[in-house]
Design a protein around this motif. Structure first.
Motif, PDB file in Angstrom:
ATOM      1  N   UNK A  53       0.832  -1.205   0.000  1.00 54.46           N
ATOM      2  CA  UNK A  53       0.000   0.000   0.000  1.00 54.46           C
ATOM      3  C   UNK A  53       0.867   1.256   0.000  1.00 54.46           C
ATOM      4  N   UNK A  54       2.042   1.183   0.657  1.00 58.80           N
ATOM      5  CA  UNK A  54       2.959   2.312   0.672  1.00 58.80           C
ATOM      6  C   UNK A  54       4.182   1.944  -0.138  1.00 58.80           C
ATOM      7  N   UNK A  55       4.477   2.714  -1.170  1.00 60.16           N
ATOM      8  CA  UNK A  55       5.707   2.484  -1.924  1.00 60.16           C
ATOM      9  C   UNK A  55       6.712   3.547  -1.503  1.00 60.16           C
ATOM     10  N   UNK A  56       7.642   3.128  -0.642  1.00 62.24           N
ATOM     11  CA  UNK A  56       8.641   4.058  -0.139  1.00 62.24           C
ATOM     12  C   UNK A  56       9.694   4.338  -1.190  1.00 62.24           C
ATOM     13  N   UNK A  57      10.281   5.520  -1.105  1.00 62.21           N
ATOM     14  CA  UNK A  57      11.345   5.859  -2.043  1.00 62.21           C
ATOM     15  C   UNK A  57      12.484   4.866  -1.914  1.00 62.21           C
ATOM     16  N   UNK A  58      12.886   4.625  -0.661  1.00 57.80           N
ATOM     17  CA  UNK A  58      13.964   3.666  -0.435  1.00 57.80           C
ATOM     18  C   UNK A  58      13.527   2.735   0.668  1.00 57.80           C
ATOM     19  N   UNK A  59      13.742   1.461   0.459  1.00 61.88           N
ATOM     20  CA  UNK A  59      13.361   0.495   1.495  1.00 61.88           C
ATOM     21  C   UNK A  59      14.460   0.478   2.543  1.00 61.88           C
ATOM     22  N   UNK A  60      14.451   1.540   3.335  1.00 61.40           N
ATOM     23  CA  UNK A  60      15.485   1.628   4.369  1.00 61.40           C
ATOM     24  C   UNK A  60      15.202   0.624   5.465  1.00 61.40           C
TER      25      UNK A  60
ATOM     26  N   UNK B 159      18.144   9.567   1.281  1.00 57.29           N
ATOM     27  CA  UNK B 159      17.000   8.928   1.931  1.00 57.29           C
ATOM     28  C   UNK B 159      17.339   7.512   2.363  1.00 57.29           C
ATOM     29  N   UNK B 160      18.165   6.827   1.564  1.00 52.83           N
ATOM     30  CA  UNK B 160      18.523   5.455   1.936  1.00 52.83           C
ATOM     31  C   UNK B 160      19.542   5.428   3.052  1.00 52.83           C
ATOM     32  N   UNK B 161      20.015   6.616   3.442  1.00 44.71           N
ATOM     33  CA  UNK B 161      20.922   6.679   4.580  1.00 44.71           C
ATOM     34  C   UNK B 161      22.340   6.297   4.255  1.00 44.71           C
ATOM     35  N   UNK B 162      22.686   6.341   2.982  1.00 46.45           N
ATOM     36  CA  UNK B 162      24.031   5.944   2.596  1.00 46.45           C
ATOM     37  C   UNK B 162      25.084   6.940   3.050  1.00 46.45           C
ATOM     38  N   UNK B 163      24.630   8.194   3.236  1.00 46.26           N
ATOM     39  CA  UNK B 163      25.599   9.215   3.630  1.00 46.26           C
ATOM     40  C   UNK B 163      25.688   9.358   5.126  1.00 46.26           C
ATOM     41  N   UNK B 164      24.677   8.886   5.824  1.00 44.50           N
ATOM     42  CA  UNK B 164      24.581   9.135   7.265  1.00 44.50           C
ATOM     43  C   UNK B 164      25.618   8.362   8.058  1.00 44.50           C
ATOM     44  N   UNK B 165      25.829   8.793   9.284  1.00 45.75           N
ATOM     45  CA  UNK B 165      26.795   8.103  10.144  1.00 45.75           C
ATOM     46  C   UNK B 165      26.281   6.744  10.612  1.00 45.75           C
ATOM     47  N   UNK B 166      24.968   6.608  10.660  1.00 47.63           N
ATOM     48  CA  UNK B 166      24.413   5.359  11.176  1.00 47.63           C
ATOM     49  C   UNK B 166      24.693   4.228  10.210  1.00 47.63           C
TER      50      UNK B 166
ATOM     51  N   UNK C 292       8.880  -7.700  -9.438  1.00 50.48           N
ATOM     52  CA  UNK C 292       8.112  -6.537  -9.899  1.00 50.48           C
ATOM     53  C   UNK C 292       8.399  -5.335  -9.007  1.00 50.48           C
ATOM     54  N   UNK C 293       8.569  -5.575  -7.713  1.00 51.67           N
ATOM     55  CA  UNK C 293       8.869  -4.470  -6.788  1.00 51.67           C
ATOM     56  C   UNK C 293      10.156  -3.776  -7.203  1.00 51.67           C
ATOM     57  N   UNK C 294      11.180  -4.586  -7.484  1.00 50.35           N
ATOM     58  CA  UNK C 294      12.450  -4.014  -7.929  1.00 50.35           C
ATOM     59  C   UNK C 294      12.252  -3.230  -9.218  1.00 50.35           C
ATOM     60  N   UNK C 295      11.504  -3.807 -10.148  1.00 48.76           N
ATOM     61  CA  UNK C 295      11.335  -3.173 -11.451  1.00 48.76           C
ATOM     62  C   UNK C 295      10.546  -1.870 -11.364  1.00 48.76           C
ATOM     63  N   UNK C 296       9.525  -1.819 -10.522  1.00 49.76           N
ATOM     64  CA  UNK C 296       8.764  -0.559 -10.447  1.00 49.76           C
ATOM     65  C   UNK C 296       9.624   0.552  -9.868  1.00 49.76           C
ATOM     66  N   UNK C 297      10.526   0.211  -8.936  1.00 53.13           N
ATOM     67  CA  UNK C 297      11.406   1.242  -8.408  1.00 53.13           C
ATOM     68  C   UNK C 297      12.334   1.752  -9.506  1.00 53.13           C
ATOM     69  N   UNK C 298      12.858   0.843 -10.323  1.00 55.82           N
ATOM     70  CA  UNK C 298      13.730   1.258 -11.423  1.00 55.82           C
ATOM     71  C   UNK C 298      12.959   2.124 -12.411  1.00 55.82           C
ATOM     72  N   UNK C 299      11.741   1.730 -12.702  1.00 58.14           N
ATOM     73  CA  UNK C 299      10.931   2.503 -13.642  1.00 58.14           C
ATOM     74  C   UNK C 299      10.684   3.910 -13.097  1.00 58.14           C
ATOM     75  N   UNK C 300      10.366   4.015 -11.811  1.00 56.02           N
ATOM     76  CA  UNK C 300      10.116   5.328 -11.215  1.00 56.02           C
ATOM     77  C   UNK C 300      11.408   6.150 -11.172  1.00 56.02           C
TER      78      UNK C 300
END
Lengths: 118, 315
Positions: A91-98, B243-250, B215-223
């Motif tokens: 239902x929610x498509x997050x930008x990144x699956x963090x 947003x994925x936190x790749x830059x963050x310290x955590x 499909x989940x992977x593909x829709x993210x690529x499409x977007x």
């Protein structure tokens, strides 16, 4: 979103903007739109029943204040939403699956560090 | 009977053997084609199985059976002499299986649709109150929280929700995030995901089980591609990193190698300008047709081999 729903949001905005408990009349005056007293009264009743506001009596009128700060309500909502899984997972498509665990930890830090703020 | 067996063999072949083929080819073509390949394979499997059942329950001989059976006469003779009585129970079994599958599909679909409805209602009743709507051009709901996040919810109208933490991104990067989420809404990806989830829960076969993740992977690529096209590749890349936190310290928790792989793939594609180039019509066509054609060939070959074997046995 229906008309009353948006009105509920506007009323909560008004209540969150102030530290005082407000009566229906005071809320009515604070809203930019011209509304009937009964309309606002209905909205306040709905909000009370749904647990958004608490109320106390001053002479014969109820005074309303928010049940939680906006920050608290937001954190609760986010926690609820991030717990979305199973049947509702897509239902929610997050930008990144963090990582949800990292997010929840960050959220709890955010909640305790903020304190009460309106 | 032979036709039904052939159709069923085709359906099973696709349901079992298509996933490895699909996984191998899905990143070599555009995300949309990858999705078509998966969806086409699932549709083919369902159609073939459904046709097999139709032929099986058809009273008397289904029209197509006459043609096929005269072509594989030895096999026909064998089938008719060995089990003249077994047609009825098989037909009943087939009809029964369809009934069970249909019931499962219905139940799962109802559950999933209700869950989606609850999420939308939550946004209407709760999120709409705590969030601040953005002024002008966009209707984004902003939640007051420092961790940058963004997601979309489908419905009438679809919603894009973001946290205030996202404001740390540049204007372009924010725009890329919203373009990405709106691409999900325009492409009806939420509904696609729900459908794949329903099929995966109701139909026990490798193809349907593997589809949701693919499909989940593909829709993210499409977007990602859509946002890169509207704003810029670098803005989308930077936004995704943040947003994925790749830059963050955590440190990222071990969310599973699959998540990290997906993220790495998305980031790589956004840095590589060649990734979004059209590959060429022939490769794309082969990519989409392969997962269906290969199992179909297997099915026809299976029936042909059985016919040859039957002829050898009966002579």
């Amino acid at each position: 979103m229906n008309g009353l729903g948006t009105l509920e949001a506007r009323v909560m905005d008004v209540l969150w903007e102030t530290d005082d408990a407000l009566s229906v009349r005071e809320i009515l005056d604070a809203l930019p739109q011209r509304l009937a007293y009964t309309t606002v009264l209905t909205v306040m009743t709905h909000l009370y029943e749904k647990g958004w506001v608490v109320r106390g009596k001053r002479s014969r009128a109820y005074l309303y204040r928010p049940a939680r700060t906006r920050a608290e309500a937001t954190s609760l909502a986010l926690r609820e939403l991030l717990d979305t899984s199973g049947d509702a997972e897509s239902a929610l498509l997050h930008l990144a699956r963090t990582a949800t665990a990292a997010e929840s930890a960050a959220m709890r830090r955010g909640l305790s560090g903020r304190g009460s703020r309106r | 009977m032979i036709v039904a067996a052939g159709l069923l063999l085709g359906a099973v072949s696709i349901a079992v053997f298509a996933p490895p083929i699909l996984h191998r080819m899905m990143f070599r073509v555009s995300p949309r084609l990858g999705m078509s390949a998966w969806l086409g394979s699932m549709a083919a499997a369902v159609l073939l199985a459904g046709s097999a059942v139709t032929v099986m329950v058809w009273p008397g001989h289904a029209p197509v059976e006459g043609i096929v059976e005269s072509t594989v006469q030895c096999l026909t003779a064998l089938a008719h002499t060995t089990t003249p009585w077994s047609r009825e129970p098989l037909a009943l079994g087939a009809a029964g299986t369809v009934a069970v599958v249909a019931a499962r599909l219905g139940l799962v679909a109802r559950r999933v649709i209700r869950a989606a409805r609850r999420v939308r209602a939550y946004h209407r009743d709760v999120v709409a109150i705590v969030a601040r709507a953005s002024g002008g051009g966009g209707s984004v709901m902003w939640l007051d929280h420092p961790v940058p996040m963004a997601y979309s919810v489908d419905g009438r109208p679809g919603l894009v929700v973001a946290t205030e933490g996202l404001r740390a991104l540049s204007a372009d990067q924010q725009a890329a995030v919203f373009a990405h989420e709106r691409a999900h809404l325009r492409g009806r990806h939420h509904r696609l995901m729900r459908s794949c989830g329903i099929l995966a829960a109701a139909l026990p076969a490798p193809l349907f089980a593997a589809a949701p993740a693919a499909i989940r992977t593909l829709v993210e690529l499409a977007a990602d591609d859509a946002a890169a096209a509207v704003i810029s590749r670098s803005a989308m890349h930077a936004a995704l990193r943040t947003v994925a936190g790749r830059d963050g310290p955590a440190p990222s928790r071990p969310a599973g190698r699959a998540h990290d792989d997906d993220l790495a793939r998305r980031l790589d594609r956004l840095t590589d300008p060649a990734a979004a180039q059209p590959r060429g019509f022939r490769l794309d066509l082969a990519a989409v047709a392969l997962p269906v054609l290969l199992p179909a060939v297997v099915a026809v070959a299976g029936v042909a081999l059985a016919a040859v074997a039957a002829c050898l046995i009966s002579t």
